[in-house]
Design an enzyme around this catalytic site. Structure first.
Site, PDB file in Angstrom:
ATOM      1  N   ASP A 142     -10.198   5.057   3.979  1.00 50.69           N
ATOM      2  CA  ASP A 142      -9.047   4.347   3.116  1.00 50.69           C
ATOM      3  C   ASP A 142      -8.778   5.249   1.935  1.00 50.69           C
ATOM      4  OD1 ASP A 142      -7.967   1.709   2.083  1.00 50.69           O
ATOM      5  OD2 ASP A 142      -8.844   2.548   0.409  1.00 50.69           O
ATOM      6  N   THR A 174      -5.577   0.105   1.717  1.00 46.51           N
ATOM      7  CA  THR A 174      -4.922   0.787   3.018  1.00 46.51           C
ATOM      8  C   THR A 174      -5.313   0.026   4.232  1.00 46.51           C
ATOM      9  OG1 THR A 174      -4.572   2.823   1.932  1.00 46.51           O
ATOM     10  CG2 THR A 174      -4.103   2.682   4.263  1.00 46.51           C
ATOM     11  N   ASP A 175      -6.647  -0.266   4.206  1.00 46.41           N
ATOM     12  CA  ASP A 175      -7.528  -0.768   5.171  1.00 46.41           C
ATOM     13  C   ASP A 175      -7.036  -2.345   5.517  1.00 46.41           C
ATOM     14  OD1 ASP A 175      -8.918   1.287   6.116  1.00 46.41           O
ATOM     15  OD2 ASP A 175     -10.923   0.635   4.911  1.00 46.41           O
ATOM     16  N   VAL A 176      -6.994  -2.808   4.164  1.00 40.22           N
ATOM     17  CA  VAL A 176      -6.576  -4.576   4.234  1.00 40.22           C
ATOM     18  C   VAL A 176      -5.257  -4.637   4.822  1.00 40.22           C
ATOM     19  CG1 VAL A 176      -6.235  -6.498   2.974  1.00 40.22           C
ATOM     20  CG2 VAL A 176      -8.288  -5.229   2.506  1.00 40.22           C
ATOM     21  N   GLY A 179      -5.017  -3.866   8.292  1.00 43.06           N
ATOM     22  CA  GLY A 179      -5.515  -5.193   9.167  1.00 43.06           C
ATOM     23  C   GLY A 179      -4.354  -6.315   9.185  1.00 43.06           C
TER      24      GLY A 179
END
Length: 401
Positions: A142, A174-176, A179
């Site tokens: 991220d 970015t990860d969230v 998802g």
């Protein structure tokens, strides 16, 4: 009423955040999500602490992304473990994975192999740079993607101000977002499968998502050809729309239109500013930001944050406090909307979590079971596959589960 994804079975081979966040969203909406983890160690985030849930070895990081799931420990590097995953995939609607590109092919768990077993399978791959990219071989993190994808060039104070430097966002942004995009893609694929009868391969890349959520800043560049810079807490397209200092702290002022600006100036006892041609429209205020803001800031510094909040709210000027997390969870809105949920936990007794914000007909779409302990459901999942207690004992003795 059953939740909207009741009856959907998800096999979650992902770890850390983007994939688990997707799996958690699907679990919140009623899907059965089986989280596959390495025997003995599990998801990397189980060890990303402190803090830990009291009385357990569960990290807060792990707890944030895994409610509503069942945990199955399987060593997929072994033929026996691969056979178990194939059995589960044959019965699943969705598979989530975030291995490096091609990483599951050597185990016979890639999309092509599992599609042959289950043509209805929706197979969602989450990687740093996607299945086809000059960077496809690279791992994606991220922090690195925030830098490469441009958001850090927009976040932080300008270089010529004290403390000016690029800054990452305080959560794994970015990860969230990846998802969330992945969950949306899975839902669309389920809808498509209803008519086609076949699944598909979803290719999600953190870099793609980061570029995709640059929103107005991306269009500011594409429209004008000018590269946006860092403005601290100011907004590139709206003025005044930023954090401002008061007598005893800071607050947010978010003036969204010219009528609000008139009311704002009147509340600050500066009504002449609203009639000044340099400030009368938002476009003019953006052009003359450097001239306007010092005058507004001088007036705001004369009273406390609470005084200004009461004054501005009374005349319909959007504003708000800059809350620390203790104040967030004490906020009447957060409490009224039940955004903190407390669930039973088999080891700690209970665990506090952040609830899913989605509501259907007034019902909160948030899973009712806590993030699972490592391997908590191995026996029950394998029992459902028809693996006998004797077989499970042999698999456990061999370190396969």
């Amino acid at each position: 009423m059953p939740k909207p994804l009741a009856g959907i079975k998800v096999l979650d081979l992902s770890r850390v955040l983007a994939g688990p966040w997707c799996g958690q969203m699907l679990a919140d909406m009623g899907a059965e999500v089986i989280k596959v983890e390495r025997p003995g160690s599990g998801d990397d985030t189980r060890h990303w602490g402190p803090p830990w849930l009291t009385g357990t070895e569960e990290s807060a990081y792990y707890l944030c992304a895994n409610r509503g799931k069942r945990s199955l420990t399987v060593d997929i590097a072994t033929p026996e473990g691969q056979a178990l995953i194939r059995q589960l995939a044959a019965q699943s609607d969705v598979l989530l994975e975030n291995f490096k590109v091609g990483g599951l092919q050597r185990y016979g768990l890639d999309y092509a192999s599992l599609k042959a077993l289950n043509p209805r399978l929706i197979y969602c791959s989450i990687t740093g740079f996607g299945q086809e990219s000059p960077y496809a071989h690279r791992a994606g993190y991220d922090f690195m993607i925030q830098a490469m994808g441009g958001i850090m060039s927009l976040t932080g104070k300008p270089d010529d101000e004290p403390g000016g430097e690029p800054v990452k966002i305080g959560v794994a942004f970015t990860d969230v977002f990846t998802g969330i995009y992945a969950a949306n893609a899975v839902l669309a694929a389920l809808y498509q499968r209803r008519d086609s009868g076949i699944g598909c391969h979803i290719d999600m890349a953190l870099m793609d998502v980061q570029v995709g959520v640059l929103a107005n800043q991306a269009l500011n560049y594409l429209t004008s050809g000018e590269v946006p810079g860092r403005l601290g807490n100011a907004h590139p397209n709206i003025v005044p729309y930023q954090a401002v200092a008061t007598r005893d702290g800071h607050m947010i002022v978010a003036v969204g239109n010219d009528e609000q600006f008139k009311r704002f100036c009147t509340a600050l006892a500066l009504p002449a500013l609203a009639d000044d041609s340099r400030f009368a429209t938002n476009a003019a205020r953006v052009a003359h930001r450097a001239l306007l803001m010092p005058q507004l800031e001088a007036a705001l510094a004369e009273r406390s944050t609470d005084e200004w909040l009461a004054t501005l709210e009374a005349v319909g000027v959007p504003c708000g406090p800059i809350n620390t997390l203790d104040r967030v969870f004490a906020d009447p809105h957060v409490q009224a909307r039940s955004l903190k949920q407390t669930l039973p936990h088999s080891q700690a007794g209970q665990v506090d979590l952040v609830a899913n914000p989605i509501r259907f007909d007034g019902v909160q779409m948030s899973a009712s079971t806590a993030p699972p302990r490592l391997g908590e459901h191995t026996d029950s999942v394998l029992d459902e596959l028809g693996i006998t207690p004797e077989q499970r004992t042999a698999l456990r003795a061999a370190g396969i589960i």
